[in-house]
Design an enzyme around this catalytic site. Sequence first.
Site, short mmCIF file in Angstrom:
data_model
loop_
_atom_site.label_atom_id
_atom_site.label_comp_id
_atom_site.label_asym_id
_atom_site.label_seq_id
_atom_site.Cartn_x
_atom_site.Cartn_y
_atom_site.Cartn_z
CB SER A 127 -6.15 -72.28 -3.23
OG SER A 127 -7.54 -72.40 -3.37
CD GLU A 129 -12.19 -73.15 -2.01
OE1 GLU A 129 -12.71 -73.17 -0.88
OE2 GLU A 129 -12.86 -73.08 -3.05
CE1 TYR A 151 -6.48 -77.48 -1.28
CE2 TYR A 151 -7.93 -75.58 -1.45
CZ TYR A 151 -6.91 -76.35 -1.95
OH TYR A 151 -6.31 -75.99 -3.15
P1 NDP Z 1 -4.55 -82.61 -8.11
O1 NDP Z 1 -5.35 -83.06 -6.95
O2 NDP Z 1 -4.94 -83.03 -9.49
O3 NDP Z 1 -3.02 -83.08 -7.90
C1 NDP Z 1 -2.44 -83.15 -6.62
C2 NDP Z 1 -1.08 -83.79 -6.74
O4 NDP Z 1 -0.46 -83.86 -5.45
C3 NDP Z 1 -1.11 -85.22 -7.28
O5 NDP Z 1 -0.01 -85.41 -8.15
C4 NDP Z 1 -0.90 -86.05 -6.02
O6 NDP Z 1 -0.33 -87.31 -6.25
C5 NDP Z 1 0.07 -85.15 -5.28
N1 NDP Z 1 0.22 -85.46 -3.86
C6 NDP Z 1 -0.77 -85.56 -2.94
N2 NDP Z 1 -0.24 -85.86 -1.74
C7 NDP Z 1 1.11 -85.96 -1.91
C8 NDP Z 1 2.19 -86.23 -1.05
N3 NDP Z 1 2.01 -86.49 0.26
N4 NDP Z 1 3.44 -86.24 -1.56
C9 NDP Z 1 3.66 -86.00 -2.86
N5 NDP Z 1 2.67 -85.73 -3.74
C10 NDP Z 1 1.40 -85.70 -3.26
O7 NDP Z 1 -4.46 -81.01 -8.02
P2 NDP Z 1 -4.41 -79.91 -9.20
O8 NDP Z 1 -3.44 -80.34 -10.22
O9 NDP Z 1 -5.79 -79.55 -9.59
O10 NDP Z 1 -3.83 -78.66 -8.42
C11 NDP Z 1 -2.43 -78.45 -8.26
C12 NDP Z 1 -2.17 -77.61 -7.04
O11 NDP Z 1 -2.81 -76.36 -7.18
C13 NDP Z 1 -2.70 -78.21 -5.74
O12 NDP Z 1 -1.81 -77.84 -4.71
C14 NDP Z 1 -4.03 -77.51 -5.55
O13 NDP Z 1 -4.41 -77.50 -4.18
C15 NDP Z 1 -3.70 -76.14 -6.08
N6 NDP Z 1 -4.82 -75.38 -6.61
C16 NDP Z 1 -5.63 -75.95 -7.56
C17 NDP Z 1 -6.66 -75.25 -8.09
C18 NDP Z 1 -7.53 -75.84 -9.15
O14 NDP Z 1 -8.58 -75.26 -9.44
N7 NDP Z 1 -7.16 -76.95 -9.79
C19 NDP Z 1 -6.95 -73.86 -7.65
C20 NDP Z 1 -5.97 -73.33 -6.73
C21 NDP Z 1 -4.97 -74.08 -6.23
P3 NDP Z 1 -1.24 -88.62 -6.57
O15 NDP Z 1 -1.45 -88.59 -8.07
O16 NDP Z 1 -0.35 -89.73 -6.12
O17 NDP Z 1 -2.52 -88.49 -5.80
P1 GDP Z 2 -13.64 -76.00 -4.82
O1 GDP Z 2 -14.01 -74.61 -5.18
O2 GDP Z 2 -12.16 -76.23 -4.77
O3 GDP Z 2 -14.30 -76.51 -3.61
O4 GDP Z 2 -14.07 -76.90 -6.10
P2 GDP Z 2 -15.26 -77.95 -6.31
O5 GDP Z 2 -15.35 -78.17 -7.78
O6 GDP Z 2 -15.06 -79.16 -5.46
O7 GDP Z 2 -16.56 -77.20 -5.78
C1 GDP Z 2 -16.98 -75.97 -6.35
C2 GDP Z 2 -18.34 -75.62 -5.82
O8 GDP Z 2 -19.30 -76.56 -6.34
C3 GDP Z 2 -18.49 -75.66 -4.29
O9 GDP Z 2 -19.20 -74.51 -3.89
C4 GDP Z 2 -19.34 -76.90 -4.04
O10 GDP Z 2 -20.18 -76.81 -2.88
C5 GDP Z 2 -20.21 -76.91 -5.29
N1 GDP Z 2 -20.81 -78.22 -5.57
C6 GDP Z 2 -22.13 -78.47 -5.75
N2 GDP Z 2 -22.33 -79.78 -5.95
C7 GDP Z 2 -21.11 -80.38 -5.90
C8 GDP Z 2 -20.71 -81.74 -6.02
O11 GDP Z 2 -21.50 -82.65 -6.21
N3 GDP Z 2 -19.35 -81.98 -5.94
C9 GDP Z 2 -18.44 -80.97 -5.73
N4 GDP Z 2 -17.14 -81.26 -5.68
N5 GDP Z 2 -18.83 -79.67 -5.58
C10 GDP Z 2 -20.13 -79.39 -5.66
#
Ligand code: NDP
Ligand code: GDP
Length: 327
Positions: A127, A129, A151
Amino acid sequence: MPKALITGVTGQDGAYLAQHLLDRGYEVIGLMRRSASSDVIGERLRWLGVLDHVQLVDGNLVDLSSLIRIMQAHKPDEVYNLAAQSFVAASWQQPLLTGSVTALGAGNILEAVRLMRPEARFYQASSSEMFGLIQEPKQSERTPFYPRSPYGVAKLYAHWMTVNYRESFGLHASSGILFNHESPLRGIEFVTRKVTDGVARIKLGLAQELPLGNLDAKRDWGHARDYVRAMHLMLQQEEADDYVIATGTTTSIRDLCRIAFAHVGLSYEDHVRTDPRFMRPAEVDVLLGDAGKARQRLGWAPEVPLDAMVAEMVDADLARHRARMAR
Ligand code: NDP
Ligand code: GDP
């Protein structure tokens, strides 16, 4: 028929990746953790029309034995580790759970691959992050990391374990350092989806205002559909490597609100208010990625511009609320 195992298949990226791989003739195995709400847990896969085509298997990233048994039973050619506690704000409330799943969970699946299926190609969902307090205005694979949340710290462990297992054991293990990517399937707690859902509710008269945190933060937002293409491309390369995936454009939360409200003919200033409850103990002020390496080596480029993605998300949220109101 190539076989892929996706952890996190019920999440946003898992659903889009499953669809992408099925379209390419893969057999897709999806790891699903047991839940009392299993009837709703496949909602994203259902939305994309692929639920019936994914073979869901029970397991949990924190349970190494379940991962070992799955590797043994299914012998995947490609393993995509997308499972995580993925919400930054929640990682301050549950830092150790985040460490167990997001950091050590990645260690578990790497171990399962090393022990049972070392010939499989492995993808780790890293990520932006990890860049946190940015050390360069534009972040590439060479930019030093400085995570700002539990995270980010957990993801950094998983990233370095991936690099280390590649270097130590010769695994074909790649780390995709993906900047924020969104879609109508994004979790409602993330800011883009919170905004598009809020716009839809305000437009339909279900709410008057939208409370948000820091409006000045900036993110490099792309579309999840574009980003899962990059994951797949990484595993098709002869050599495993690390790649930044980003659009190269950064936008503030304020401008995101402007675009989303304007899509339905409203002005964000009339509805958005800031609420200290959504401020974070430490902020990542700005992220901006340089995906030059991915463009050059993978031939990857994003296709969906931000305003088109926001319009798609607002329209999907309007449709969801209208369907609920009609019930
Ligand atoms: P989501 O939060 O939508 O999905 C997370 C998934 O992980 C869900 O299927 C969840 O299952 C599963 N999960 C959580 N805990 C466990 C566990 N203990 N065992 C098995 N499965 C588990 O994330 P995204 O699809 O948005 O992202 C996918 C990956 O990419 C993540 O690792 C995220 O951190 C990373 N990432 C995402 C970004 C983004 O902008 N979306 C950017 C960079 C990295 P359940 O449905 O049961 O909760
Ligand atoms: P992140 O980059 O994975 O933390 O994705 P988020 O969508 O959760 O947050 C992106 C940015 O939006 C961060 O800088 C947050 O502080 C900002 N932000 C501002 N208001 C909100 C809010 O109400 N919810 C979330 N999730 N983020 C917010």
